[in-house]
Motif scaffolding. Structure first.
Motif, mmCIF file in Angstrom:
data_model
loop_
_atom_site.group_PDB
_atom_site.id
_atom_site.type_symbol
_atom_site.label_atom_id
_atom_site.label_comp_id
_atom_site.label_asym_id
_atom_site.label_seq_id
_atom_site.Cartn_x
_atom_site.Cartn_y
_atom_site.Cartn_z
ATOM 1 N N PRO A 88 2.000 8.983 -7.214
ATOM 2 C CA PRO A 88 2.540 10.280 -7.648
ATOM 3 C C PRO A 88 3.187 10.235 -9.025
ATOM 4 O O PRO A 88 3.165 11.226 -9.750
ATOM 5 N N ALA A 89 3.730 9.089 -9.415
ATOM 6 C CA ALA A 89 4.341 8.987 -10.738
ATOM 7 C C ALA A 89 3.284 8.937 -11.839
ATOM 8 O O ALA A 89 3.525 9.371 -12.957
ATOM 9 N N VAL A 90 2.104 8.433 -11.533
ATOM 10 C CA VAL A 90 1.050 8.263 -12.527
ATOM 11 C C VAL A 90 0.060 9.430 -12.500
ATOM 12 O O VAL A 90 -0.712 9.599 -13.436
ATOM 13 N N LYS A 91 0.091 10.266 -11.485
ATOM 14 C CA LYS A 91 -0.880 11.350 -11.338
ATOM 15 C C LYS A 91 -0.916 12.295 -12.544
ATOM 16 O O LYS A 91 -2.005 12.619 -13.026
ATOM 17 N N LEU A 148 0.825 -1.204 0.000
ATOM 18 C CA LEU A 148 0.000 0.000 0.000
ATOM 19 C C LEU A 148 0.860 1.254 0.000
ATOM 20 O O LEU A 148 0.573 2.223 -0.711
ATOM 21 N N GLN A 149 1.928 1.254 0.780
ATOM 22 C CA GLN A 149 2.829 2.404 0.807
ATOM 23 C C GLN A 149 3.533 2.586 -0.527
ATOM 24 O O GLN A 149 3.733 3.722 -0.972
ATOM 25 N N VAL A 150 3.921 1.500 -1.170
ATOM 26 C CA VAL A 150 4.548 1.590 -2.488
ATOM 27 C C VAL A 150 3.571 2.214 -3.476
ATOM 28 O O VAL A 150 3.940 3.081 -4.268
ATOM 29 N N PHE A 151 2.323 1.789 -3.411
ATOM 30 C CA PHE A 151 1.321 2.330 -4.327
ATOM 31 C C PHE A 151 1.059 3.805 -4.071
ATOM 32 O O PHE A 151 1.055 4.617 -4.997
ATOM 33 N N THR A 152 0.818 4.180 -2.791
ATOM 34 C CA THR A 152 0.417 5.562 -2.496
ATOM 35 C C THR A 152 1.570 6.552 -2.521
ATOM 36 O O THR A 152 1.369 7.712 -2.855
ATOM 37 N N ARG A 153 2.784 6.136 -2.201
ATOM 38 C CA ARG A 153 3.898 7.078 -2.099
ATOM 39 C C ARG A 153 4.825 7.082 -3.307
ATOM 40 O O ARG A 153 5.577 8.045 -3.472
ATOM 41 N N ILE A 154 4.777 6.040 -4.127
ATOM 42 C CA ILE A 154 5.699 5.978 -5.259
ATOM 43 C C ILE A 154 4.946 5.907 -6.582
ATOM 44 O O ILE A 154 5.154 6.733 -7.469
ATOM 45 N N LEU A 155 4.084 4.918 -6.727
ATOM 46 C CA LEU A 155 3.430 4.718 -8.017
ATOM 47 C C LEU A 155 2.356 5.751 -8.310
ATOM 48 O O LEU A 155 2.272 6.266 -9.430
ATOM 49 N N ILE A 173 3.313 19.661 -17.056
ATOM 50 C CA ILE A 173 4.752 19.916 -17.065
ATOM 51 C C ILE A 173 5.453 18.967 -16.103
ATOM 52 O O ILE A 173 6.534 18.449 -16.395
ATOM 53 N N GLN A 174 4.852 18.704 -14.976
ATOM 54 C CA GLN A 174 5.422 17.774 -14.003
ATOM 55 C C GLN A 174 5.521 16.364 -14.588
ATOM 56 O O GLN A 174 6.492 15.666 -14.368
ATOM 57 N N GLY A 175 4.539 15.980 -15.381
ATOM 58 C CA GLY A 175 4.573 14.674 -16.020
ATOM 59 C C GLY A 175 5.687 14.577 -17.036
ATOM 60 O O GLY A 175 6.325 13.533 -17.192
ATOM 61 N N ILE A 176 5.953 15.664 -17.740
ATOM 62 C CA ILE A 176 7.056 15.677 -18.702
ATOM 63 C C ILE A 176 8.388 15.590 -17.972
ATOM 64 O O ILE A 176 9.300 14.872 -18.390
ATOM 65 N N LYS A 177 8.523 16.284 -16.844
ATOM 66 C CA LYS A 177 9.769 16.233 -16.075
ATOM 67 C C LYS A 177 10.005 14.858 -15.493
ATOM 68 O O LYS A 177 11.131 14.370 -15.472
ATOM 69 N N MET A 178 8.935 14.204 -15.014
ATOM 70 C CA MET A 178 9.103 12.896 -14.375
ATOM 71 C C MET A 178 9.385 11.789 -15.368
ATOM 72 O O MET A 178 9.916 10.753 -15.016
ATOM 73 N N SER A 179 9.047 12.002 -16.639
ATOM 74 C CA SER A 179 9.293 10.959 -17.628
ATOM 75 C C SER A 179 10.768 10.872 -17.998
ATOM 76 O O SER A 179 11.183 9.923 -18.637
ATOM 77 N N GLY A 180 11.565 11.834 -17.602
ATOM 78 C CA GLY A 180 12.978 11.823 -17.927
ATOM 79 C C GLY A 180 13.817 11.135 -16.860
ATOM 80 O O GLY A 180 14.831 11.670 -16.429
#
Length: 121
Positions: free
Chosen positions: A33-36, A24-31, A111-118
């Motif tokens: 925010p990366a998919v938001k 659950l922590q992996v999903f809510t704290r890592i995955l 813009i945040q999604g573009i930054k995180m894809s790098g």
């Protein structure tokens, strides 16, 4: 999924598990925010598609007072082919304003999604 992105997501998962995070922590704290940013982009695109949809409301709705804005714009065209251009353009601008406001408020997430894809691999 692309192999590079899949490997980096798997590495993030494994690193979080090593640090002691549960699923659950992996999903809510890592995955999540990366998919938001991607979820928000899909939400905005779906909103714009449904906001501008013409044929589905035309098929399903029967009364004039329930028609959407896209169908209402067609009432500015006369039966003889004459068009009330001024009224049609002002109504088109009014119908565009909610979409512009949503895009302006959500632009930082795009813009945040573009930054995180790098991610470095």
């Amino acid at each position: 999924m692309y192999p590079v992105l899949q490997d980096s997501a798997k590495e993030l998962d494994e690193a979080a598990k090593i640090d002691g995070a549960n699923s659950l922590q992996v999903f809510t704290r890592i995955l999540l925010p990366a998919v938001k940013p991607v979820m928000l982009a899909v939400l905005v695109m779906a909103l714009v598609f449904n906001w501008n949809d013409f044929f589905n409301p035309l098929i399903y709705l029967n009364s004039n007072d329930k028609f959407t804005i896209a169908i209402g714009l067609q009432f500015f065209k006369g039966s003889q082919g004459n068009v009330q251009v001024g009224q049609m353009m002002s109504m088109a601008l009014i119908s565009l304003l909610p979409v512009l406001v949503i895009f302006a408020t959500c632009q930082k997430y795009f813009i945040q999604g573009i930054k995180m894809s790098g991610l470095k691999g």
